[in-house]
Design a protein around this motif. Structure first.
Motif, PDB file in Angstrom:
ATOM      1  N   GLN A 113      -6.857   8.814  -6.221  1.00 19.98           N
ATOM      2  CA  GLN A 113      -7.174   7.558  -6.047  1.00 19.98           C
ATOM      3  C   GLN A 113      -8.243   7.200  -7.111  1.00 19.98           C
ATOM      4  O   GLN A 113      -8.173   6.065  -7.556  1.00 19.98           O
ATOM      5  CB  GLN A 113      -7.726   7.312  -4.649  1.00 19.98           C
ATOM      6  CG  GLN A 113      -6.742   7.052  -3.807  1.00 19.98           C
ATOM      7  CD  GLN A 113      -7.032   6.794  -2.196  1.00 19.98           C
ATOM      8  OE1 GLN A 113      -8.347   7.078  -2.014  1.00 19.98           O
ATOM      9  NE2 GLN A 113      -6.167   6.287  -1.381  1.00 19.98           N
ATOM     10  N   GLU A 143      -4.683   0.271  -1.038  1.00 22.91           N
ATOM     11  CA  GLU A 143      -3.748   1.338  -0.613  1.00 22.91           C
ATOM     12  C   GLU A 143      -3.422   1.546   0.670  1.00 22.91           C
ATOM     13  O   GLU A 143      -2.090   1.681   1.171  1.00 22.91           O
ATOM     14  CB  GLU A 143      -3.949   2.686  -1.323  1.00 22.91           C
ATOM     15  CG  GLU A 143      -2.810   3.629  -1.369  1.00 22.91           C
ATOM     16  CD  GLU A 143      -3.166   4.948  -2.105  1.00 22.91           C
ATOM     17  OE1 GLU A 143      -2.913   5.071  -3.360  1.00 22.91           O
ATOM     18  OE2 GLU A 143      -3.478   5.907  -1.347  1.00 22.91           O
ATOM     19  N   ALA A 144      -4.231   1.532   1.391  1.00 22.28           N
ATOM     20  CA  ALA A 144      -4.249   1.454   2.982  1.00 22.28           C
ATOM     21  C   ALA A 144      -3.652   0.267   3.681  1.00 22.28           C
ATOM     22  O   ALA A 144      -3.105   0.314   4.656  1.00 22.28           O
ATOM     23  CB  ALA A 144      -5.450   1.858   3.574  1.00 22.28           C
ATOM     24  N   LYS A 163       0.946   3.962  -2.938  1.00 20.58           N
ATOM     25  CA  LYS A 163       0.508   5.367  -2.576  1.00 20.58           C
ATOM     26  C   LYS A 163       1.537   6.232  -3.101  1.00 20.58           C
ATOM     27  O   LYS A 163       1.240   7.271  -3.772  1.00 20.58           O
ATOM     28  CB  LYS A 163       0.167   5.602  -0.949  1.00 20.58           C
ATOM     29  CG  LYS A 163      -0.321   6.983  -0.796  1.00 20.58           C
ATOM     30  CD  LYS A 163      -0.452   7.242   0.621  1.00 20.58           C
ATOM     31  CE  LYS A 163      -0.882   8.331   1.017  1.00 20.58           C
ATOM     32  NZ  LYS A 163      -1.352   8.550   2.594  1.00 20.58           N
ATOM     33  N   ARG A 196       1.672   6.774  -6.916  1.00 18.57           N
ATOM     34  CA  ARG A 196       0.202   7.261  -7.186  1.00 18.57           C
ATOM     35  C   ARG A 196       0.571   9.035  -7.071  1.00 18.57           C
ATOM     36  O   ARG A 196       0.489   9.818  -7.977  1.00 18.57           O
ATOM     37  CB  ARG A 196      -0.928   7.054  -6.630  1.00 18.57           C
ATOM     38  CG  ARG A 196      -1.975   7.793  -6.902  1.00 18.57           C
ATOM     39  CD  ARG A 196      -3.307   7.300  -6.189  1.00 18.57           C
ATOM     40  NE  ARG A 196      -3.186   7.354  -4.619  1.00 18.57           N
ATOM     41  CZ  ARG A 196      -3.336   8.577  -3.795  1.00 18.57           C
ATOM     42  NH1 ARG A 196      -3.547   9.677  -4.506  1.00 18.57           N
ATOM     43  NH2 ARG A 196      -3.235   8.682  -2.641  1.00 18.57           N
ATOM     44  N   LYS A 197       0.942   9.354  -5.825  1.00 19.41           N
ATOM     45  CA  LYS A 197       1.538  10.732  -5.743  1.00 19.41           C
ATOM     46  C   LYS A 197       2.432  11.287  -6.531  1.00 19.41           C
ATOM     47  O   LYS A 197       2.501  12.289  -6.920  1.00 19.41           O
ATOM     48  CB  LYS A 197       1.896  10.653  -3.952  1.00 19.41           C
ATOM     49  CG  LYS A 197       0.345  10.742  -3.215  1.00 19.41           C
ATOM     50  CD  LYS A 197       0.801  11.127  -1.605  1.00 19.41           C
ATOM     51  CE  LYS A 197      -0.401  11.145  -0.970  1.00 19.41           C
ATOM     52  NZ  LYS A 197      -0.943  12.346  -0.691  1.00 19.41           N
ATOM     53  N   ARG A 227      -8.775   2.317  -2.409  1.00 20.26           N
ATOM     54  CA  ARG A 227      -8.445   2.873  -0.831  1.00 20.26           C
ATOM     55  C   ARG A 227      -7.941   1.877  -0.024  1.00 20.26           C
ATOM     56  O   ARG A 227      -7.027   2.128   0.625  1.00 20.26           O
ATOM     57  CB  ARG A 227      -9.597   3.570  -0.749  1.00 20.26           C
ATOM     58  CG  ARG A 227      -8.970   4.681   0.848  1.00 20.26           C
ATOM     59  CD  ARG A 227     -10.300   5.576   1.329  1.00 20.26           C
ATOM     60  NE  ARG A 227     -11.463   4.698   1.587  1.00 20.26           N
ATOM     61  CZ  ARG A 227     -12.772   4.864   0.929  1.00 20.26           C
ATOM     62  NH1 ARG A 227     -12.826   5.770   0.149  1.00 20.26           N
ATOM     63  NH2 ARG A 227     -13.802   4.222   1.410  1.00 20.26           N
ATOM     64  N   GLY A 278       0.873  -1.296   0.058  1.00 26.26           N
ATOM     65  CA  GLY A 278       0.085   0.060   0.190  1.00 26.26           C
ATOM     66  C   GLY A 278       0.908   1.315  -0.048  1.00 26.26           C
ATOM     67  O   GLY A 278       0.609   2.131  -0.648  1.00 26.26           O
ATOM     68  N   ARG A 279       1.946   1.231   0.884  1.00 24.51           N
ATOM     69  CA  ARG A 279       2.974   2.514   0.884  1.00 24.51           C
ATOM     70  C   ARG A 279       3.300   2.496  -0.485  1.00 24.51           C
ATOM     71  O   ARG A 279       3.614   3.769  -0.987  1.00 24.51           O
ATOM     72  CB  ARG A 279       3.878   2.160   2.054  1.00 24.51           C
ATOM     73  CG  ARG A 279       4.814   3.272   2.264  1.00 24.51           C
ATOM     74  CD  ARG A 279       5.877   3.031   3.157  1.00 24.51           C
ATOM     75  NE  ARG A 279       6.805   1.972   2.542  1.00 24.51           N
ATOM     76  CZ  ARG A 279       7.719   2.450   1.483  1.00 24.51           C
ATOM     77  NH1 ARG A 279       7.860   3.771   0.899  1.00 24.51           N
ATOM     78  NH2 ARG A 279       8.509   1.592   1.068  1.00 24.51           N
TER      79      ARG A 279
END
Length: 104
Positions: A27, A45-46, A17, A20-21, A42, A13-14
Motif C-alpha cells: 500500500q 482500498e478498503a 487490492k 496491487r497484490k 488504505r 477497493g477490491r
C-alpha cells in the motif's frame, strides 16, 4: 451513504487490492506513486472512503491501469473480453499476441 454507492466503493477497493497484490506492491508503494498518503490509500482500498476522480486516475496509473468510462450496456462485453480463457477455441476476437504478429 446509499447502498449502491457503498457497494461501488467496495468493488473499486477490491479491484485495487487485487491488482496491487498481483503486482506485488505494498500500500505504501502505491500511495507514494499516486502522490497520496498510505492511510488515504488504505481507506480507498478498503472501500470506506470515496476518492476524487484525479486521485483514482493517479492510483490506477500507479498500478499500471487506465481509468475509462464505458457505456453500461457494454459492461458484459468488456467483462467477457477480460475474463481468463482456458479454452483456446473460445478466445476473444481481439486478443493481443506476445510476438507482435497481428496476423497470427
Amino acid at each position: 451513504m446509499a447502498r449502491s454507492e457503498s457497494d461501488a466503493l467496495l468493488e473499486v477497493g477490491r479491484l485495487l487490492k487485487a491488482t496491487r497484490k498481483g503486482r506485488q506492491l505494498t500500500q505504501e508503494q502505491v500511495a507514494d506513486m499516486a502522490g497520496i498518503s498510505r492511510p488515504r490509500y488504505r481507506e480507498i482500498e478498503a472501500g470506506s472512503s470515496a476518492a476524487r476522480t484525479t486521485t483514482l486516475i493517479n492510483i490506477a496509473r500507479a498500478l499500471g491501469l487506465e481509468l475509462m468510462l464505458i457505456p453500461q450496456a457494454m459492461v458484459p462485453a468488456v467483462d467477457a473480453l477480460l475474463r481468463p480463457h482456458d479454452d483456446l477455441d473460445d478466445l476473444p476476437a481481439f486478443m493481443p499476441h506476445a510476438d507482435g504478429d497481428e496476423n497470427a
